[in-house]
Design a protein around this motif. Structure first.
Motif, mmCIF file in Angstrom:
data_model
loop_
_atom_site.group_PDB
_atom_site.id
_atom_site.type_symbol
_atom_site.label_atom_id
_atom_site.label_comp_id
_atom_site.label_asym_id
_atom_site.label_seq_id
_atom_site.Cartn_x
_atom_site.Cartn_y
_atom_site.Cartn_z
ATOM 1 N N GLU A 37 0.802 -1.219 0.000
ATOM 2 C CA GLU A 37 0.000 0.000 0.000
ATOM 3 C C GLU A 37 0.840 1.277 0.000
ATOM 4 N N LYS A 38 2.161 1.159 0.010
ATOM 5 C CA LYS A 38 3.023 2.333 -0.079
ATOM 6 C C LYS A 38 3.285 2.656 -1.552
ATOM 7 N N VAL A 39 2.257 3.142 -2.226
ATOM 8 C CA VAL A 39 2.354 3.494 -3.636
ATOM 9 C C VAL A 39 2.686 4.980 -3.714
ATOM 10 N N LEU A 40 3.818 5.299 -4.333
ATOM 11 C CA LEU A 40 4.303 6.673 -4.382
ATOM 12 C C LEU A 40 3.827 7.425 -5.619
ATOM 13 N N LEU A 41 3.580 6.696 -6.719
ATOM 14 C CA LEU A 41 3.182 7.336 -7.969
ATOM 15 C C LEU A 41 2.386 6.337 -8.795
ATOM 16 N N VAL A 42 1.359 6.819 -9.465
ATOM 17 C CA VAL A 42 0.565 5.984 -10.367
ATOM 18 C C VAL A 42 0.423 6.717 -11.691
ATOM 19 N N ASP A 43 0.743 6.033 -12.795
ATOM 20 C CA ASP A 43 0.570 6.584 -14.133
ATOM 21 C C ASP A 43 -0.466 5.735 -14.853
ATOM 22 N N ASN A 44 -1.638 6.318 -15.083
ATOM 23 C CA ASN A 44 -2.729 5.608 -15.754
ATOM 24 C C ASN A 44 -2.928 6.215 -17.131
ATOM 25 N N GLU A 45 -2.225 5.666 -18.132
ATOM 26 C CA GLU A 45 -2.312 6.108 -19.522
ATOM 27 C C GLU A 45 -2.046 7.601 -19.663
ATOM 28 N N GLY A 46 -1.050 8.112 -18.971
ATOM 29 C CA GLY A 46 -0.670 9.515 -19.087
ATOM 30 C C GLY A 46 -1.194 10.391 -17.967
ATOM 31 N N ALA A 47 -2.176 9.929 -17.210
ATOM 32 C CA ALA A 47 -2.696 10.687 -16.067
ATOM 33 C C ALA A 47 -1.878 10.304 -14.835
ATOM 34 N N VAL A 48 -0.925 11.161 -14.495
ATOM 35 C CA VAL A 48 0.011 10.854 -13.410
ATOM 36 C C VAL A 48 -0.532 11.393 -12.092
ATOM 37 N N THR A 49 -0.543 10.516 -11.074
ATOM 38 C CA THR A 49 -0.937 10.898 -9.721
ATOM 39 C C THR A 49 0.264 10.695 -8.813
ATOM 40 N N VAL A 50 0.732 11.782 -8.202
ATOM 41 C CA VAL A 50 1.885 11.725 -7.318
ATOM 42 C C VAL A 50 1.401 11.856 -5.887
ATOM 43 N N GLY A 51 1.865 10.980 -5.019
ATOM 44 C CA GLY A 51 1.447 11.011 -3.625
ATOM 45 C C GLY A 51 2.299 11.942 -2.800
ATOM 46 N N ALA A 52 1.755 12.303 -1.644
ATOM 47 C CA ALA A 52 2.486 13.165 -0.720
ATOM 48 C C ALA A 52 2.325 12.623 0.693
ATOM 49 N N PRO A 53 3.029 11.656 1.152
ATOM 50 C CA PRO A 53 4.068 10.871 0.467
ATOM 51 C C PRO A 53 3.520 9.687 -0.327
ATOM 52 N N THR A 54 2.279 9.216 -0.042
ATOM 53 C CA THR A 54 1.735 8.091 -0.786
ATOM 54 C C THR A 54 0.402 8.482 -1.413
ATOM 55 N N VAL A 55 -0.001 7.711 -2.408
ATOM 56 C CA VAL A 55 -1.275 7.943 -3.084
ATOM 57 C C VAL A 55 -2.377 7.288 -2.252
ATOM 58 N N GLU A 56 -3.417 8.051 -1.925
ATOM 59 C CA GLU A 56 -4.513 7.546 -1.104
ATOM 60 C C GLU A 56 -5.333 6.509 -1.880
ATOM 61 N N GLY A 57 -5.587 5.376 -1.237
ATOM 62 C CA GLY A 57 -6.437 4.352 -1.832
ATOM 63 C C GLY A 57 -5.770 3.492 -2.878
ATOM 64 N N ALA A 58 -4.522 3.715 -3.163
ATOM 65 C CA ALA A 58 -3.819 2.937 -4.182
ATOM 66 C C ALA A 58 -3.119 1.758 -3.535
ATOM 67 N N LYS A 59 -3.120 0.626 -4.244
ATOM 68 C CA LYS A 59 -2.383 -0.537 -3.763
ATOM 69 C C LYS A 59 -1.995 -1.418 -4.935
ATOM 70 N N VAL A 60 -0.970 -2.218 -4.699
ATOM 71 C CA VAL A 60 -0.457 -3.131 -5.711
ATOM 72 C C VAL A 60 -0.587 -4.541 -5.161
ATOM 73 N N THR A 61 -1.221 -5.422 -5.929
ATOM 74 C CA THR A 61 -1.411 -6.805 -5.525
ATOM 75 C C THR A 61 -0.437 -7.682 -6.298
ATOM 76 N N CYS A 62 0.309 -8.519 -5.559
ATOM 77 C CA CYS A 62 1.322 -9.377 -6.171
ATOM 78 C C CYS A 62 1.140 -10.818 -5.703
ATOM 79 N N GLU A 63 1.688 -11.730 -6.482
ATOM 80 C CA GLU A 63 1.683 -13.143 -6.117
ATOM 81 C C GLU A 63 3.130 -13.606 -6.002
ATOM 82 N N VAL A 64 3.424 -14.367 -4.950
ATOM 83 C CA VAL A 64 4.775 -14.868 -4.723
ATOM 84 C C VAL A 64 5.012 -16.055 -5.648
ATOM 85 N N ILE A 65 6.043 -15.943 -6.483
ATOM 86 C CA ILE A 65 6.386 -17.030 -7.398
ATOM 87 C C ILE A 65 7.406 -17.959 -6.751
#
Length: 105
Positions: A37-65
């Motif tokens: 949940e510590k997402v610092l920046l999100v680029d969605n097709e050119g629409a850049v959202t920069v967090g201060a310090p993190t972006v609210e409500g943004a998260k990255v989901t990953c799977e352990v390989i």
């Protein structure tokens, strides 16, 4: 779409479907889903959202390989000429391989 996310003190540029190596994460198993949940920046097709310090409500989901991957061996050799001083030491870093499943934000 990509995001800059902080994982265990390091910043990574992640995209959906991309596999990355991060510092060894304890207590994770193969196939387990991990969220960051510590997402610092999100680029969605050119629409850049920069967090201060993190972006609210943004998260990255990953799977352990692979929970434990050993990196390349690094040799540390110290020597002082004409002083009969030589030290040889080795180091091998441990990583966890994860695959990015989704970026929300």
């Amino acid at each position: 779409m990509y995001a800059i996310v902080e994982i265990q003190g390091q910043q990574f540029k992640v995209e959906q479907g991309k596999k990355i190596f991060v510092h060894h994460m304890k207590d994770v198993e193969e196939g387990q889903t991990v969220e960051f949940e510590k997402v610092l920046l999100v680029d969605n097709e050119g629409a850049v959202t920069v967090g201060a310090p993190t972006v609210e409500g943004a998260k990255v989901t990953c799977e352990v390989i692979n929970p434990l991957v050993k990196g390349d061996k690094v040799i540390v050799f110290k020597m002082k000429r004409r002083k009969d001083y030589r030290k040889k030491n080795g180091h091998r870093a441990q990583f966890t391989q994860i695959e990015v499943k989704s970026i929300i934000g």
